[in-house]
Design a protein around this motif. Sequence first.
Motif, PDB file in Angstrom:
ATOM      1  N   ASN A  97       0.826  -1.202   0.000  1.00 57.20           N
ATOM      2  CA  ASN A  97       0.000   0.000   0.000  1.00 57.20           C
ATOM      3  C   ASN A  97       0.863   1.256   0.000  1.00 57.20           C
ATOM      4  O   ASN A  97       0.635   2.184  -0.788  1.00 57.20           O
ATOM      5  N   ASP A  98       1.878   1.300   0.875  1.00 61.66           N
ATOM      6  CA  ASP A  98       2.754   2.473   0.930  1.00 61.66           C
ATOM      7  C   ASP A  98       3.610   2.564  -0.325  1.00 61.66           C
ATOM      8  O   ASP A  98       3.910   3.678  -0.788  1.00 61.66           O
ATOM      9  N   TRP A  99       4.021   1.424  -0.857  1.00 57.82           N
ATOM     10  CA  TRP A  99       4.819   1.460  -2.091  1.00 57.82           C
ATOM     11  C   TRP A  99       3.996   2.042  -3.237  1.00 57.82           C
ATOM     12  O   TRP A  99       4.483   2.886  -3.995  1.00 57.82           O
ATOM     13  N   ALA A 100       2.748   1.619  -3.344  1.00 59.98           N
ATOM     14  CA  ALA A 100       1.891   2.101  -4.421  1.00 59.98           C
ATOM     15  C   ALA A 100       1.537   3.575  -4.255  1.00 59.98           C
ATOM     16  O   ALA A 100       1.319   4.281  -5.246  1.00 59.98           O
ATOM     17  N   ASP A 101       1.504   4.063  -2.999  1.00 60.19           N
ATOM     18  CA  ASP A 101       1.111   5.446  -2.722  1.00 60.19           C
ATOM     19  C   ASP A 101       2.296   6.357  -2.451  1.00 60.19           C
ATOM     20  O   ASP A 101       2.128   7.462  -1.931  1.00 60.19           O
TER      21      ASP A 101
END
Length: 338
Positions: A97-101
Amino acid sequence: MTVTGSGAGGATAADPVAVVVGGERPAVAEPPPARLPSRSEGGWAFAWAELLRLPALFTVPGDILAGAATVPGRPGARTLCAIGSSLCLYEAGMALNDWADRAEDAAERPHRPLPSGRVRPAAAFTAACALTATGLALAARAGRPALAVAAPLAATVWAYDLGLKRTPAGPVAMAAARSLDLLLGAAAGSARVRPALPSAALLGTHTLALTTVSRHETRGGSPLTPLTALVTTGALTHLLTRTPSPTGQDAAAPTRTAGHALRVAGALAYAATAARPYLHATLNPSPPLTQKAVGGGIRATIPLQAALCARSGAPVSALITAALTPLAARFAKKVSVT
């Protein structure tokens, strides 16, 4: 598997809305600190705990225990493997999630581990891949039926984080992840998951309502969304307190009495935790109150899981699940779940 936080979890989703396996976290725009933390500040362990939203992990084991409670037999080694699998897949969703955001976070949440430089994007993505592989391997140790559930669960987690969370299908995907997580517990204890479908539907309904509310955390919105979640909470509470065990496992009088008491206690704790903030957000759907409503919904996941365990005639699993509540609250004081 949060509403992670919303998340929705952005689960948030925070992670739905950590409700949820799937690494959800709320879309709340967190206020940046006066200065960005250095790479060494707080230590690498704290940075990873923040990235993975460690306190949200306490909302995960209850999924497996609630699923295992619906099938014959006591939780054993396969159930433990399923819990390990669920935890890994949940944390994979958090890292992904953090990688994508990461681009969005650089502008709106520069103090998060990735944009602040405390964790490298490549490391977060590698962790997501490794945790997914580990989760599937543990599911395989729990048996082929468990792997057959864990595989679509992992696919749902990745699909949500990489695209679905910003579409109308986001809340449905998050609800599906939580439901599949509960079915994983049933599959690990038995080749059949059909007995677990009613419990999975109840947990999925809660997650769907929670994730839908979380989508309005940053801008507020119509009172209809939190009102719908409030009505849903009331309906689920009624079902948990009024309907008999769907499995018939609490036929013995002592077990039935203990199970009923724990079921009612869990259902009331669920309602007390979720209903009040939903009501406040209905009366004033401002961003701060909507965010509090999401937090209440996330915290309510654990007593809901406990009530589901008791409803299926597993009072010990219900007590173990309920015991996770104070632990989650304690760790949440040190590391944010959003």
